[in-house]
Design a protein around this motif. Structure first.
Motif, PDB file in Angstrom:
ATOM      1  N   ARG A  95      38.743  28.027  91.166  1.00 11.15           N
ATOM      2  CA  ARG A  95      37.605  28.701  90.524  1.00 11.15           C
ATOM      3  C   ARG A  95      38.098  29.820  89.608  1.00 11.15           C
ATOM      4  N   ASN A  96      39.133  30.521  90.074  1.00 12.75           N
ATOM      5  CA  ASN A  96      39.744  31.565  89.245  1.00 12.75           C
ATOM      6  C   ASN A  96      40.310  30.946  87.967  1.00 12.75           C
ATOM      7  N   LEU A  97      40.990  29.810  88.131  1.00 12.15           N
ATOM      8  CA  LEU A  97      41.638  29.151  86.993  1.00 12.15           C
ATOM      9  C   LEU A  97      40.618  28.758  85.928  1.00 12.15           C
ATOM     10  N   SER A  98      39.503  28.158  86.359  1.00 15.81           N
ATOM     11  CA  SER A  98      38.538  27.715  85.345  1.00 15.81           C
ATOM     12  C   SER A  98      37.921  28.925  84.630  1.00 15.81           C
ATOM     13  N   LEU A  99      37.776  30.038  85.334  1.00 10.76           N
ATOM     14  CA  LEU A  99      37.205  31.237  84.700  1.00 10.76           C
ATOM     15  C   LEU A  99      38.203  31.889  83.734  1.00 10.76           C
ATOM     16  N   VAL A 100      39.475  31.990  84.121  1.00 11.51           N
ATOM     17  CA  VAL A 100      40.454  32.612  83.206  1.00 11.51           C
ATOM     18  C   VAL A 100      40.754  31.710  82.001  1.00 11.51           C
TER      19      VAL A 100
END
Length: 226
Positions: A95-100
């Motif tokens: 989830r962090n990856l898709s946001l960054v």
């Protein structure tokens, strides 16, 4: 809270969460990091939200590692509780990856890929781990981050061992060794020699294995590492 500074409260909660994680109080840490996440979302603070997701991933990752130490087994052979915890870590990193990615933050993407590689490795998903570590490697090179590049090579070497691709592992470990010398990090150089010694043994190249193990020994003695 007294002055109604919600962003400040979110950041403070995040810092508390990170500190509790280091103290090994993982469940309390999750509560604080979750507050950081909730307030960041409420305030529309995407950067804060990304940071909170990453921090929660880190808490579950640390908890999973902590739990797996007590069982000391090979990656992939884990009790269900450890698997579930590492799976949660992986989900938060995703989830962090898709946001960054949305924010275009390449450095943060690199960190997420590295941690996704590490959690997948512990879960015994070695092919997935390799894919993530290759992404990590590419971003490390992009930034000229030699230390991160060195870690990626080392992790790629480890994952290939479990897939029985010893020759590929050896190549990655050689790159690790090269970089550890460039970085003048003797402890890591020793570690790379140790990994290469073991890999050469698996490849039945015993002369080379002896060479690497002797080098490991010499550095260990120099560092006074009993």
């Amino acid at each position: 809270r007294t002055i109604g500074d919600r962003i400040g409260e979110a950041k403070a909660s995040g810092n508390l969460g990170n500190t509790l994680k280091i103290l090994g109080q993982f469940d309390e840490a999750v509560v604080c990091c979750q507050r950081h996440l909730d307030i960041s979302r409420e305030q529309g603070d995407k950067v804060g939200e990304a940071r909170a997701l990453y921090n929660i991933g880190n808490v579950y990752h640390a908890k999973g590692k902590h739990l797996s130490w007590s069982t000391a087994q090979d990656p992939g052979y884990l009790p269900q509780e450890v698997k579930d915890t590492l799976q949660k870590a992986s989900e938060y990193y995703e989830r962090n990856l898709s946001l960054v990615k949305e924010l275009g933050d390449r450095a943060a993407q690199g960190r997420a890929y590295g941690n996704l590689g590490n959690t997948q490795y512990l879960l015994g998903n070695f092919s997935e781990a390799i894919a993530f570590h290759k992404e990590r490697l590419a971003i490390a090179k992009e930034f000229g981050d030699k230390a991160a590049e060195r870690r990626a090579y080392s992790n790629l070497g480890n994952a290939h061992i479990f897939l029985g691709r010893f020759d590929i592992s050896a190549e990655y470990y050689k790159k690790t060794l090269q970089l550890s010398r460039q970085l003048k990090d003797q402890a890591v150089e020793a570690q790379a020699c140790y990994s290469l010694g073991n890999t050469c043994t698996l490849l039945q190249d015993y002369e080379k294995a002896i060479e690497y193990h002797l080098r490991h020994l010499v550095i260990a003695q120099e560092l006074g590492d009993r």
